[in-house]
Design a protein around this motif. Structure first.
Motif, PDB file in Angstrom:
ATOM      1  N   PRO A  39     -11.991  -1.157  -0.950  1.00 16.60           N
ATOM      2  CA  PRO A  39     -11.317  -2.078  -0.869  1.00 16.60           C
ATOM      3  C   PRO A  39     -10.555  -1.793   0.965  1.00 16.60           C
ATOM      4  CG  PRO A  39      -9.981  -0.393  -1.859  1.00 16.60           C
ATOM      5  CD  PRO A  39     -11.419  -0.010  -1.818  1.00 16.60           C
ATOM      6  N   ILE A  40     -11.256  -1.226   1.630  1.00 15.54           N
ATOM      7  CA  ILE A  40     -10.905  -0.273   2.673  1.00 15.54           C
ATOM      8  C   ILE A  40     -11.886  -1.146   4.089  1.00 15.54           C
ATOM      9  CG2 ILE A  40     -10.909   1.618   4.799  1.00 15.54           C
ATOM     10  CD1 ILE A  40      -8.535   1.764   2.659  1.00 15.54           C
ATOM     11  N   ASN A  41     -11.473  -2.687   4.807  1.00 17.64           N
ATOM     12  CA  ASN A  41     -12.373  -2.381   5.663  1.00 17.64           C
ATOM     13  C   ASN A  41     -11.929  -2.898   7.195  1.00 17.64           C
ATOM     14  OD1 ASN A  41     -12.673  -5.172   7.400  1.00 17.64           O
ATOM     15  ND2 ASN A  41     -13.872  -5.443   5.748  1.00 17.64           N
ATOM     16  N   ASP A  42     -12.896  -1.824   7.695  1.00 16.93           N
ATOM     17  CA  ASP A  42     -13.159  -1.526   9.221  1.00 16.93           C
ATOM     18  C   ASP A  42     -12.373  -2.477   9.590  1.00 16.93           C
ATOM     19  OD1 ASP A  42     -14.213   0.978   8.086  1.00 16.93           O
ATOM     20  OD2 ASP A  42     -15.953   0.421   9.072  1.00 16.93           O
ATOM     21  N   ALA A  43     -13.395  -3.771   9.416  1.00 19.24           N
ATOM     22  CA  ALA A  43     -11.673  -4.865  10.964  1.00 19.24           C
ATOM     23  C   ALA A  43     -10.457  -5.114  10.470  1.00 19.24           C
ATOM     24  CB  ALA A  43     -12.612  -5.866  10.634  1.00 19.24           C
ATOM     25  N   ASP A  44     -10.016  -5.096   9.652  1.00 15.01           N
ATOM     26  CA  ASP A  44      -8.678  -4.755   9.277  1.00 15.01           C
ATOM     27  C   ASP A  44      -7.827  -3.596  10.122  1.00 15.01           C
ATOM     28  OD1 ASP A  44      -8.697  -7.256   8.153  1.00 15.01           O
ATOM     29  OD2 ASP A  44      -8.437  -6.683   5.949  1.00 15.01           O
ATOM     30  N   ILE A  45      -8.926  -2.726   9.633  1.00 16.14           N
ATOM     31  CA  ILE A  45      -8.461  -1.323  10.553  1.00 16.14           C
ATOM     32  C   ILE A  45      -8.154  -1.487  12.026  1.00 16.14           C
ATOM     33  CG2 ILE A  45      -8.354   1.534  10.292  1.00 16.14           C
ATOM     34  CD1 ILE A  45      -9.478   1.084   7.423  1.00 16.14           C
ATOM     35  N   ARG A 107      -4.343 -14.405   8.777  1.00 15.81           N
ATOM     36  CA  ARG A 107      -4.982 -14.220  10.242  1.00 15.81           C
ATOM     37  C   ARG A 107      -6.929 -14.024   9.270  1.00 15.81           C
ATOM     38  NH1 ARG A 107      -2.995 -11.293  13.912  1.00 15.81           N
ATOM     39  NH2 ARG A 107      -4.088 -10.140  14.087  1.00 15.81           N
ATOM     40  N   LYS A 108      -7.397 -14.359   8.592  1.00 17.16           N
ATOM     41  CA  LYS A 108      -8.666 -14.178   7.632  1.00 17.16           C
ATOM     42  C   LYS A 108      -9.258 -15.250   7.656  1.00 17.16           C
ATOM     43  CE  LYS A 108      -9.917 -10.009   6.404  1.00 17.16           C
ATOM     44  NZ  LYS A 108     -10.531  -8.934   5.921  1.00 17.16           N
ATOM     45  N   ASN A 109      -8.954 -16.006   6.178  1.00 21.15           N
ATOM     46  CA  ASN A 109      -9.281 -17.091   5.802  1.00 21.15           C
ATOM     47  C   ASN A 109      -8.464 -18.031   5.105  1.00 21.15           C
ATOM     48  OD1 ASN A 109     -10.654 -18.409   3.718  1.00 21.15           O
ATOM     49  ND2 ASN A 109     -12.394 -18.554   4.897  1.00 21.15           N
ATOM     50  N   GLY A 110      -7.922 -19.367   5.869  1.00 21.18           N
ATOM     51  CA  GLY A 110      -6.881 -19.850   4.769  1.00 21.18           C
ATOM     52  C   GLY A 110      -7.101 -20.579   3.926  1.00 21.18           C
ATOM     53  N   SER A 111      -8.323 -20.528   3.706  1.00 25.70           N
ATOM     54  CA  SER A 111      -8.887 -21.017   2.048  1.00 25.70           C
ATOM     55  C   SER A 111      -8.686 -19.917   1.172  1.00 25.70           C
ATOM     56  CB  SER A 111     -10.210 -21.577   1.774  1.00 25.70           C
ATOM     57  OG  SER A 111     -10.081 -22.906   3.021  1.00 25.70           O
ATOM     58  N   MET A 112      -8.575 -18.437   0.996  1.00 23.48           N
ATOM     59  CA  MET A 112      -8.547 -17.441   0.484  1.00 23.48           C
ATOM     60  C   MET A 112     -10.074 -16.952   0.075  1.00 23.48           C
ATOM     61  SD  MET A 112      -5.538 -16.969   0.794  1.00 23.48           S
ATOM     62  CE  MET A 112      -5.277 -14.984  -0.469  1.00 23.48           C
ATOM     63  N   GLU A 113     -11.100 -17.251   0.418  1.00 14.52           N
ATOM     64  CA  GLU A 113     -12.310 -16.944   0.374  1.00 14.52           C
ATOM     65  C   GLU A 113     -11.975 -15.697   1.054  1.00 14.52           C
ATOM     66  OE1 GLU A 113     -15.060 -19.474   2.566  1.00 14.52           O
ATOM     67  OE2 GLU A 113     -14.407 -21.494   1.050  1.00 14.52           O
ATOM     68  N   GLY A 114     -12.538 -14.323  -0.167  1.00  9.18           N
ATOM     69  CA  GLY A 114     -12.669 -13.449   0.385  1.00  9.18           C
ATOM     70  C   GLY A 114     -12.313 -12.924  -0.242  1.00  9.18           C
ATOM     71  N   TRP A 115     -10.956 -13.272  -0.483  1.00  7.17           N
ATOM     72  CA  TRP A 115      -9.637 -12.222  -0.839  1.00  7.17           C
ATOM     73  C   TRP A 115      -9.931 -11.170  -2.344  1.00  7.17           C
ATOM     74  CZ3 TRP A 115      -6.274 -13.069  -4.881  1.00  7.17           C
ATOM     75  CH2 TRP A 115      -5.059 -12.429  -5.048  1.00  7.17           C
ATOM     76  N   GLU A 116      -9.874 -10.175  -1.963  1.00 14.11           N
ATOM     77  CA  GLU A 116      -9.341  -9.067  -3.527  1.00 14.11           C
ATOM     78  C   GLU A 116      -8.073  -8.497  -3.108  1.00 14.11           C
ATOM     79  OE1 GLU A 116     -11.367  -8.654  -5.442  1.00 14.11           O
ATOM     80  OE2 GLU A 116     -13.397  -9.747  -4.324  1.00 14.11           O
ATOM     81  N   PRO A 117      -7.593  -8.932  -4.067  1.00 13.55           N
ATOM     82  CA  PRO A 117      -6.186  -8.526  -4.624  1.00 13.55           C
ATOM     83  C   PRO A 117      -5.595  -7.028  -4.187  1.00 13.55           C
ATOM     84  CG  PRO A 117      -7.043  -9.168  -6.807  1.00 13.55           C
ATOM     85  CD  PRO A 117      -8.444  -8.908  -5.462  1.00 13.55           C
ATOM     86  N   ILE A 118      -6.796  -5.627  -3.833  1.00 11.92           N
ATOM     87  CA  ILE A 118      -6.797  -4.531  -4.241  1.00 11.92           C
ATOM     88  C   ILE A 118      -6.879  -4.982  -2.272  1.00 11.92           C
ATOM     89  CG2 ILE A 118      -6.755  -2.216  -3.568  1.00 11.92           C
ATOM     90  CD1 ILE A 118      -4.414  -3.716  -5.752  1.00 11.92           C
ATOM     91  N   ASN A 119      -6.791  -4.529  -1.146  1.00 16.79           N
ATOM     92  CA  ASN A 119      -7.214  -4.651  -0.109  1.00 16.79           C
ATOM     93  C   ASN A 119      -6.794  -3.835   1.101  1.00 16.79           C
ATOM     94  OD1 ASN A 119      -5.109  -6.084   1.473  1.00 16.79           O
ATOM     95  ND2 ASN A 119      -5.825  -8.010   0.416  1.00 16.79           N
ATOM     96  N   THR A 120      -6.774  -4.081   2.594  1.00 13.17           N
ATOM     97  CA  THR A 120      -6.398  -3.110   3.658  1.00 13.17           C
ATOM     98  C   THR A 120      -5.496  -3.690   3.796  1.00 13.17           C
ATOM     99  OG1 THR A 120      -8.596  -2.892   4.296  1.00 13.17           O
ATOM    100  CG2 THR A 120      -6.935  -2.007   5.672  1.00 13.17           C
ATOM    101  N   SER A 121      -4.516  -4.198   3.867  1.00 15.23           N
ATOM    102  CA  SER A 121      -3.459  -4.771   4.213  1.00 15.23           C
ATOM    103  C   SER A 121      -2.524  -4.239   2.906  1.00 15.23           C
ATOM    104  CB  SER A 121      -3.269  -5.883   4.510  1.00 15.23           C
ATOM    105  OG  SER A 121      -4.342  -6.201   5.751  1.00 15.23           O
ATOM    106  N   CYS A 122      -2.991  -4.345   1.910  1.00 17.08           N
ATOM    107  CA  CYS A 122      -2.203  -3.969   0.945  1.00 17.08           C
ATOM    108  C   CYS A 122      -1.822  -2.662   0.634  1.00 17.08           C
ATOM    109  CB  CYS A 122      -2.787  -4.409  -0.252  1.00 17.08           C
ATOM    110  SG  CYS A 122      -2.116  -4.295  -2.147  1.00 17.08           S
ATOM    111  N   LEU A 123      -3.026  -1.298   0.582  1.00 16.30           N
ATOM    112  CA  LEU A 123      -3.208  -0.291   0.806  1.00 16.30           C
ATOM    113  C   LEU A 123      -1.781   0.268   2.050  1.00 16.30           C
ATOM    114  CD1 LEU A 123      -6.533   0.579  -0.066  1.00 16.30           C
ATOM    115  CD2 LEU A 123      -4.446   0.416  -1.577  1.00 16.30           C
ATOM    116  N   MET A 124      -1.804  -0.227   3.388  1.00 10.57           N
ATOM    117  CA  MET A 124      -1.500   0.137   4.191  1.00 10.57           C
ATOM    118  C   MET A 124       0.141  -0.204   3.976  1.00 10.57           C
ATOM    119  SD  MET A 124       0.333  -1.034   6.877  1.00 10.57           S
ATOM    120  CE  MET A 124      -0.062  -2.340   7.351  1.00 10.57           C
TER     121      MET A 124
END
Length: 206
Positions: A39-45, A107-124
């Motif tokens: 779930p860690i995305n380098d671009a989000d970090i 910040r990424k996709n207004g249509s929620m494409e590619g969203w996963e419940p557990i992601n970088t921002s969630c963990l942060m």
């Protein structure tokens, strides 16, 4: 008298048929490779690091910032956090999921494409909550929402809302961003009024 039989023909006739080769098993299909970092995305970090560095570089400027005079009111009330009930329950039990969902939409996709419940921002968000610092990313996200949709508010109000009414803040931000993005995607006349015409206003710094 019978004609002599060729010895080679006798050997050929007596030879047993060759055994059929056993069928070869098909190789098992390779498992689909998942993301290298889960779930860690380098671009989000990198995005979060950049935003934190911007705030730390000019803290007084960001603290004194506020929306321009042309900003509009929020459509959803801060204390309307009990509706819808599914969002309310999700935010109460897993506030990090709601935070990460809103971040993805804004910040990424207004249509929620590619969203996963557990992601970088969630963990942060979870990590910052362990040190009672969750109000920092929450206030930064609220500032993003104000800037993107030209909504009223200020940095001090963002901080106070995140500290005192955290769950209500998360629900309001999620509902507001979902509604505003739907209007922006509709490309109708009503959507244009939500596009910010001016940047954030900054108060005088010492």
């Amino acid at each position: 008298m019978a004609a002599p039989v060729d010895q080679s023909q006798q050997n050929f006739a007596a030879a047993p048929p060759a055994a059929a080769a056993p069928p070869q098993e098909k190789p098992a299909p390779a498992a689909a490779a998942g993301p290298a970092n889960g779930p860690i995305n380098d671009a989000d970090i990198e995005d979060w690091k950049k935003r934190f560095n911007e705030v730390l570089a000019k803290p007084s400027e960001h603290v004194n910032s506020k929306s321009p005079a042309t900003a509009q009111s929020w459509t959803n009330s801060l204390f309307g956090c009990f509706s819808p009930i599914d969002l309310c329950c999700m935010t109460w039990c897993l506030p990090c999921v709601t935070f990460g969902k809103t971040h993805h939409r804004v910040r990424k996709n207004g249509s929620m494409e590619g969203w996963e419940p557990i992601n970088t921002s969630c963990l942060m968000f979870c990590a910052s909550s362990c040190f009672a610092l969750h109000w920092i990313p929450m206030s930064m996200q609220r500032a993003d929402i104000r800037a993107r949709y030209n909504l009223q508010g200020s940095c001090l109000v963002d901080i106070a809302t995140a500290c005192c009414c955290g769950l209500c803040d998360l629900v309001q931000a999620e509902k507001e961003s979902e509604q505003r993005e739907a209007l922006l995607r509709s490309n109708g006349p009503a959507a244009e009024q939500y596009r910010p015409a001016e940047g954030m206003a900054y108060g005088p710094t010492a």
